[in-house]
Design an enzyme around this catalytic site. Structure first.
Site, mmCIF file in Angstrom:
data_model
loop_
_atom_site.group_PDB
_atom_site.id
_atom_site.type_symbol
_atom_site.label_atom_id
_atom_site.label_comp_id
_atom_site.label_asym_id
_atom_site.label_seq_id
_atom_site.Cartn_x
_atom_site.Cartn_y
_atom_site.Cartn_z
ATOM 1 N N GLN A 524 64.862 21.840 45.884
ATOM 2 C CA GLN A 524 64.203 22.158 44.619
ATOM 3 C C GLN A 524 63.213 21.047 44.278
ATOM 4 O OE1 GLN A 524 65.673 21.594 40.441
ATOM 5 N NE2 GLN A 524 66.061 23.814 40.564
ATOM 6 N N TYR A 605 60.253 21.113 31.750
ATOM 7 C CA TYR A 605 59.542 20.162 32.597
ATOM 8 C C TYR A 605 58.079 20.599 32.732
ATOM 9 C CZ TYR A 605 64.280 18.531 33.368
ATOM 10 O OH TYR A 605 65.555 18.066 33.161
ATOM 11 N N ARG A 747 79.101 23.338 36.951
ATOM 12 C CA ARG A 747 80.276 22.539 36.576
ATOM 13 C C ARG A 747 81.540 22.922 37.337
ATOM 14 N NH1 ARG A 747 78.833 22.319 30.073
ATOM 15 N NH2 ARG A 747 76.897 21.151 30.355
#
Length: 793
Positions: A524, A605, A747
């Site tokens: 990524q 971003y 998670r």
């Protein structure tokens, strides 16, 4: 007022529907000295609608509350276990659902008689004109809390009486709720779909769904028998289909004729019936979704549809109202004062109502958007319908009807593999291909920033972190956002791909994954933009560095937060440099051996900041309309795609909503996905938010999956779902229903690197690949799970 002294209360119930009547009889049963009066504007025999549906669990609640009415209701039930779905000339049946239907009129008759039996006063054809606060001592010797003003046809002059407690059970358009709106703070939303509530003499043997796709659009019918002679037949459609078919100009008689023609092949000559005579000229309606921030004000309390509504597709409006009645009666019996009882009731029922309303919202939105799913095969369409509310899970379907689920899993495995499957395989363990890359299963290790790189260099930590999850069985590993230049980093601990040393370090990690597992690994790439030059996450999220900061850039000179660096608005030269950085990193990714490349266009971003109007205020060709805001992100993607090998896939991660007013919303997300797909993206990684400090996300289980569902099924583009997906059961349901093609878990993989291996063992799927070094552990785990299963049998 204290109620612990067993003094009788004067109670007014506004509204004689099932909820109001049920509360009245329970209250009177709790203390026969209570003076309980029900006011209903209609005659006792008047009702609209046809049947009412209850689940087996709800019936148990009724049995405990009032055995006499329970028995009468049960004696008049039509019961069924099956759901039949008719779609594209195919009928698919799923069993074990356990529902019962009763005529609404019969239910009201039972409750009206029970009220008379226990001494409740029922005043029909009585209009409640006003409910007001009133604390003047009255003739019964106590301080009244409320005055209720009523009138009748015979006596049109309003008369007022005082009560200790008023129950506003006056329905979806509650006048009491409207009068005290400033205290209840209702949220009322008119939904877009249209429906008409009909009956028929056709006797359905199962809860039945019909779906018709014709030249006008898509139409569905929800049907069930509720007594020996009649069935409910609800016709529903989206507004476009409704208008195309001309229903917006039809009265009830014309609508019935059109619906009889539309569903003729299943009605077998039986007529459709209409009993809402007051709506004869405009028979269609839209669902009204009601929620209230507060459920009581002083001694006035909301109950049933006045407090909340739940879409009819999960059959819970009357259920909720009657369970409200049980809870309120119990609270008044157990608490010391009326205020304490009302607070107890609100605390208990608000949580349950919210849970059910969330499920009802999921179900409602599925039916509002059926057009989205009509290109699915009947098998997947039916599964999507059955699991639409998230209350019925994959394994729950197995408990209800194992034969149905086994058939579904065999069908799905056959389609995924391209050959006939001889046994049922959990959908998450079927292969998935993108260009020349085939994944062995649908589990993705989501990109997670570890903030422990040194000068952009991935370390031994990254080798162990990513390597362990590859050994743990996931089909695809995605690196954390790897930054394309030193200035593109979020923090000093972010990984990079801009030096030869970075390329070599990543090559080492890729080689480990390839040599020791069946996993594929994706790189990524991203640029932090205005969210850069900050501390490590655990030192201060989004806080600028104490020293050594660098200039941050963005489409517009707007900081992400007041405490963060003000960015410089990018020039064309900046854009050229950023494009060059992404292309350089892409070439390094090829040399490092990555199987797939992902461009990060989410979470605020740099490229995400171009897409969201909350951060992009440019007035040139890179700002304004969505087409312009996408221009630079697409330029970056196209430059990367041009050098990335044609046989290797590319994905794009997007924020499908900003969760903030004025930002990107669901419909725009589909257009964003389409634009990247046209540019060569093979799959869209659907995340949300993190683009604005004003965002108000609606968190919950799988809360981002609906955005993946929308993109996949409206645009026909493969997707990766991500966001609070924690269980194998959820992954199987998402994949089998076609809500996504892959599921990314973050998670859960942090706490369990072997999440996929454990899921395979728990599901009894023995073909999942394990590293040979771990095979003795596999055998021990499978034996332990088998013993646990046998001990429960």
């Amino acid at each position: 007022m204290l109620i612990s002294d067993n003094r009788p209360l004067r109670v007014a119930v506004v509204g004689g529907g099932p909820g109001g009547l049920y509360f009245a009889l329970l209250m009177k049963r709790a203390n026969p000295r209570h003076n309980v009066t029900v006011f209903e504007r209609n005659a006792p025999g008047s009702t609209f609608g046809w049947g009412v549906v209850f689940s087996d669990q709800t019936l148990e609640n009724f049995r405990s509350a009032d055995a006499a009415s329970y028995q009468q209701v049960v004696d008049n039930f039509a019961h069924w276990d099956d759901i039949d779905v008719y779609f594209k000339s195919v009928r698919i049946t799923s069993g074990g659902h356990g529902f019962s239907g009763i005529a609404r009129k019969k239910l009201l008759n039972i409750l009206q008689q029970r009220c008379r039996d226990v001494g409740v006063e029922t005043r029909f054809e009585t209009e409640v004109c006003e409910v007001t606060q009133c604390r003047t001592p009255k003739k019964h010797g106590r301080d009244a809390a409320c005055c209720v003003s009523t009138k009748t046809t015979e006596n049109p002059t309003p008369t007022a009486e005082d009560y200790d407690l008023v129950i506003a059970a006056d329905g979806i358009n509650s006048s009491v709720r409207r009068k005290y709106a400033e205290f209840f703070r209702p949220e009322v939303e008119l939904r877009p779909a249209k429906f008409i509530w009909l009956g028929t003499t056709y006797k359905f043997k199962a809860f039945t769904f019909y779906f018709v796709r014709n030249q006008h659009g898509v139409f569905q019918a929800h049907c069930y028998r509720f007594d020996e002679n009649y069935s409910t037949f609800i016709v529903e459609c989206d507004e476009l289909s409704w208008r195309n078919a001309g229903f917006d100009h039809m009265n009830a008689e014309q609508t019935i004729a059109a619906c009889e023609t539309m569903f003729a092949e299943w009605l077998d000559g039986h007529p459709l019936l209409f009993n809402a005579t007051h709506q004869a000229q405009s028979p269609w309606t839209s669902f009204l979704r009601v929620r209230n921030e507060h459920w009581f004000h002083d001694n006035i309390v909301l109950l049933g549809d006045a407090a909340h509504t739940a879409h009819f597709s999960i059959g819970s409006g009357t259920k909720l109202a009657m369970e409200d009645a049980i809870a309120l009666a119990n609270a008044l019996k157990s608490e010391q004062s009326i205020p304490a009882a009302l607070q107890h009731y609100e605390d208990e029922r608000k949580t349950e109502a919210l849970r059910l309303q969330n499920a009802a919202r999921n179900s409602m939105e599925w039916f509002e958007n059926v057009r989205r799913y009509v290109d699915l095969d009947p098998e997947q369409f039916t599964y999507s319908l059955l699991t639409r509310s998230q209350r019925v899970s994959h394994e729950n379907l197995r408990i209800r009807d194992q034969e149905y689920l086994d058939n579904l899993e065999r069908w799905f495995a056959s389609r995924a593999s391209g050959r006939q499957a001889d046994r049922a395989i959990p959908p998450m363990f079927t292969p998935f291909a993108l260009r020349g890359m085939t994944l062995v299963n649908r589990v993705v290790v989501s990109p997670m920033d570890m903030y422990c790189a040194v000068d952009g260099m991935p370390t031994d930590f990254h080798l162990v972190h990513l390597g362990a999850r590859a050994l743990g069985g996931a089909g695809l590993i995605i690196t954390e956002m790897t930054c394309v230049s030193p200035e593109a980093r979020i923090t000093l601990g972010c990984t990079g791909m801009y030096t030869p040393e970075h390329e070599s370090a990543w090559h080492r990690i890729v080689d480990f994954v390839h040599n020791n597992s069946q996993a594929k690994i994706a790189l990524q790439l991203g640029h932090s933009g205005r969210k850069g030059s900050t501390k490590l996450a655990w030192e201060g999220m989004d806080e600028p560095l104490e020293s050594g900061n660098w200039e941050v850039i963005a489409p517009s000179a707007i900081p992400h937060a007041e405490s963060m660096h003000p960015p410089r608005e990018m020039t064309r030269a900046d854009m050229d440099r950023v494009v060059s950085d992404f292309v350089r990193a892409t070439r390094m990714g090829i040399a490092a051996g990555f199987d797939m490349l992902e461009l990060h266009c989410a979470h605020g971003y740099l490229l995400s900041s171009f897409i969201t109007p909350l951060a992009n205020r440019r007035t040139d060709e890179y700002g304004g309309a969505l087409e312009n805001r996408l221009r630079f992100p697409l330029e970056v993607f196209s430059a990367m795609r041009s050098v990335w090998p044609a046989a290797r896939p590319m994905s794009v991660r997007i924020s499908a909503t900003d969760w903030a007013p004025g930002g990107v919303e669901g419909p725009e997300s589909v257009e964003i996905a389409r634009a990247f797909h046209r540019a060569g993206a093979d799959i869209i990684h659907v995340s949300t938010g993190q683009t604005s400090v004003d965002a108000r996300p609606q968190y919950g289980r799988m809360y981002q999956t609906p955005y993946s569902d929308r993109i996949r099924n409206e645009a026909g583009i493969p997707t990766i779902a991500v966001g609070n997906i924690t269980e194998a059961d959820q992954v199987n349901a998402i994949i089998a229903a076609g809500r996504a093609d892959l599921c990314a878990l973050a998670r859960p993989h942090l706490v369990d690197p072997n999440w996929t291996l454990h899921a395979a063992a728990q599901l009894g799927y023995t073909d999942q690949h394990w590293p040979q070094q771990y095979l003795t552990g596999k055998q021990q785990l499978e034996r332990a799970l088998q013993r646990a299963k046998e001990s429960k049998a």
